[in-house]
Design an enzyme around this catalytic site. Structure first.
Site, PDB file in Angstrom:
ATOM      1  N   ASP A  53       0.924  -1.279   0.153  1.00  0.00           N
ATOM      2  CA  ASP A  53      -0.001   0.010   0.082  1.00  0.00           C
ATOM      3  C   ASP A  53       1.008   1.308   0.001  1.00  0.00           C
ATOM      4  OD1 ASP A  53      -2.076   1.572  -0.099  1.00  0.00           O
ATOM      5  OD2 ASP A  53      -3.355   0.348   1.643  1.00  0.00           O
ATOM      6  N   GLU A  61     -16.927  10.097   5.031  1.00  0.00           N
ATOM      7  CA  GLU A  61     -16.559   8.760   5.490  1.00  0.00           C
ATOM      8  C   GLU A  61     -15.727   8.220   4.261  1.00  0.00           C
ATOM      9  OE1 GLU A  61     -19.535   5.663   5.592  1.00  0.00           O
ATOM     10  OE2 GLU A  61     -20.655   6.508   3.737  1.00  0.00           O
TER      11      GLU A  61
END
Length: 701
Positions: free
Chosen positions: A244, A451
């Site tokens: 990542d 979110e």
């Protein structure tokens, strides 16, 4: 799937190409920005591209509903169709960009999608990137998505998919760079790994991305247990592994398992991480000089990376996928599939008979998401050539003269509107709209600014996670104000979120509730069609809608005890697998054994509609705690009024496995319960649907 003899040739070609590189040239190939090596005819390549629900961040593309909405379709065949369109547009863009020597970020064929993490807690900001809380549903939708992206040619991959984030990753976002997700062997193998295993073994996913956090003490992008022992060892993973973004930097800055960047690079490379999204692998030369890595380890990683590029046909002529014209990007035919995906994704949670709305009514359309394009998108999105908000969809259907719009309040601010007027003024406008209309459609919720991912530029609150299940700002007060002002007129709530919101008050008071998710560029059109009865909704919840987070364990607790429909202890507001229709269905004649089940489903109403038939298994182990029941089959079928179809669910030995406390998996002797119906077999679903699931058993001797 690529034929083995052809694939063996690709691997050999990759080895030969890597063997011609100097050591310094090899070091230039290890980050996501691989440099050109002109003397070998190797163009630059950027490994970083996104395609969560459409080709992202590279201009105009077809923008489908967010992943959680696609999961709510409960339709893996349609999911594969969506992914095939995404890969078609990705190919069209790649070859057009490459013809102009544009090889920048978001322009390649390696898509870092899908996200098959388990949405175990509704507070997690990135949960809407996933396919929900259930390992089986996530596996089936993920496998379909990968197959659609990678294609079925025997010589070349269409695009390369990536299963992320491996593994045991679902928040909190704020501390992900230092967090250790501690998980038992049972939960690891029963909940967190099955989707990854299915994507590797069944879909042959080309890439796997590691997570930011540690799992049981090991940073995921440098985990011997996860990468070497499980992924490459037990599962025989044959693709490449990517970190990542900037996760390897966390080894020394956040997790403190190493002291220097060269040590972090060495740890990741030794574990089997082939390409670094970040810059730490720029330290590999120092790591090599310090004796921390060998040239053989570097070669092994590069062979994997170049095998992927060979599989994609980057060094070949006459690749069939290279013939896809640029005009296939944002194709009008794709827009129709997008609209159908939005229709299939929406979930009718409550309806007292108010829906569908009768034609000829004047509607008050109220709320901060009624005309909010951002709420159509979800994160990791592209740019649609045309957006249709809920307001625009209803205006298109009814005419502007029959729609009265009022924003009512801001999405989350509690001081003023952007133009400086006091928030109370918005309430007054909403009241006036209701009083001059026949019914009210209130559109509330969240968007990617509320979110999402930790510290993403779009996120207004920084960390990305939700604090709880309450609506932000004055939204709840707006709903209650509209309800009171309506004085008995119908009030319909459209909730646009990527996760569960507490709708207990709405469930008791308003006439109808629709969960639209982040429904994509055509979402407002689909919502208007649903409200007006142009199709019957059949979406199902891929997550539990809890009444409160008070019943949940701490966000940082990765034990499954008390979490999701399989282990929760209290009654849900709206259960996993639940959704209503504009018609009714009956289930009869259930028969089952360890190989599968059959049932007859009949449309007993007066409208054609899809139905999602679901099969759940239960088994009481004598050796370990087991879920109440687990989804092990689903089929979406279309039935005309009065029509009956036989549905067959196939079961495999894998579906019957019981995971022991030590993580081992066995098929135990004893009695297995089989539940089949339009939802799961809990009391709340039976109450909401008006009937329980059918039930039978079979015994394994």
């Amino acid at each position: 799937m690529i034929r083995k003899d052809i694939d063996d040739t690709y691997k050999q070609r990759a080895r030969e190409l890597v063997s011609q590189m100097t050591l310094d040239e090899k070091f230039t190939q290890m980050t996501f920005r691989s440099q050109a090596i002109e003397r070998l005819g190797i163009p630059a390549y950027n490994w970083w591209n996104e395609a969560l629900h459409g080709v992202a961040r590279a201009g105009v593309s077809t923008m489908f509903p967010q992943a959680i909405g696609l999961a709510a379709m409960f339709d893996d065949q349609f999911m594969q169709k969506v992914a095939d369109i995404i890969s078609t547009e990705g190919r069209a863009k790649y070859h057009a960009f490459s013809s102009l020597e544009d090889r920048a970020i978001y322009k390649g064929l390696t898509f870092w999608s899908p996200n098959v993490n388990i949405f175990r807690d509704p507070r997690w900001g990135r949960g809407h990137e996933t396919y929900g809380e259930d390992p089986y549903l996530t596996s089936r939708m993920g496998v379909a998505f990968v197959k659609g992206l990678q294609g079925d040619d025997e010589r070349y991959m269409k695009t390369a998919a990536c299963a992320k984030h491996f593994a045991v990753h679902s928040g909190p976002e704020k501390i992900r760079h230092e967090f250790d997700a501690e998980v038992s062997p049972k939960d690891l193998w029963e909940t967190y790994l099955p989707a990854f295993e299915a994507l590797v073994k069944e879909a042959k996913v080309e890439a796997v991305m590691g997570a930011y956090n540690r799992t049981n003490g090991e940073p995921c992008c440098g985990s011997k247990t996860l990468i070497r022992d499980i992924l490459r060892g037990q599962w025989d993973f044959d693709g490449h592994f990517v970190s990542d973004c900037w996760a390897i930097m966390d080894f020394h800055n956040g997790h403190h398992v190493t002291a220097t960047a060269p040590q972090s690079a060495a740890m990741a490379l030794e574990a089997g991480c082939d390409v670094n999204c970040g810059v730490v692998y720029l330290q590999l030369k120092i790591a090599y000089e310090e004796g921390l890595v060998t040239e053989e380890q570097i070669d092994q990683a590069l062979v994997r990376l170049y095998t992927t590029r060979m599989r994609l046909g980057m060094f070949d002529e006459n690749v069939p996928y290279a013939q896809i014209p640029y005009e296939k990007n944002n194709d009008p035919a794709h827009a129709q599939v997008n609209l159908e995906a939005a229709r299939r994704s929406m979930v009718l949670l409550k309806n007292d008979g108010t829906l569908p709305l009768k034609k000829g009514q004047k509607l008050a359309v109220i709320g901060p998401n009624a005309d909010n394009r951002t709420a159509l998108m979800g994160n990791y999105h592209g740019d649609a050539s045309r957006y249709v908000t809920v307001l625009e969809g209803l205006e298109d259907k009814l005419g502007m003269e029959n729609v009265i719009y009022a924003q009512g309040c801001d999405l989350w601010k509690t001081d003023s509107f952007p133009n400086g007027t006091y928030v109370g003024d918005g309430f007054a406008e909403a009241i006036l709209a209701v009083k001059h209309a026949d019914a009210a459609v209130v559109v509330l919720g969240l968007d990617e600014t509320l979110e999402g991912e930790e510290m993403h530029e779009s996120n207004a609150f920084g960390s990305g996670d939700k604090y709880g299940l309450e609506l932000p700002g004055y939204q709840q007060q707006l709903l209650e104000t509209v309800y009171k002002a309506a004085e008995g007129k119908p009030v319909i709530l459209l909730m646009m979120t990527g996760s569960a919101i507490d709708m207990s008050w709405a469930d008791e008071h308003v006439n109808a509730i629709v969960q639209t998710w982040y429904p994509g560029a055509r979402g407002g059109e689909a919502a208007a069609e649903l409200l007006l009865g142009e199709f019957s909704p059949a979406g199902r919840l891929p997550v539990t809608f809890y009444r409160t987070t008070d019943e949940l364990p701490e966000f940082t607790d990765y034990s499954m005890k008390g979490r999701t429909y399989r282990y929760m202890e209290k009654e849900a507001l709206y259960p996993f697998g639940y959704g209503l229709s504009y018609t009714t269905f009956s289930y009869e004649g259930l028969k089952a054994d360890e190989k599968g089940a059959t049932v007859f489903v009949t449309n007993t109403g007066d409208r054609a509609s899809d139905e999602v038939a679901q099969l759940y298994l239960s088994h009481k182990s004598k050796t370990t705690e087991t879920p109440r029941w687990s989804l092990k089959g689903f089929q979406r079928l279309h039935l005309s009024p009065g029509e009956t179809k036989e549905v067959r669910f196939d079961l495999t030995p894998y579906d019957l496995l019981t995971v022991q406390d030590d993580g081992s998996r066995i098929v135990e002797k004893g009695e297995y319960g089989v539940y089949v119906g339009g939802g799961q077999p809990d009391d709340r679903t039976a109450q909401l649907l008006g009937k329980p699931d059918l039930y039978t058993t079979f015994t394994i001797q």
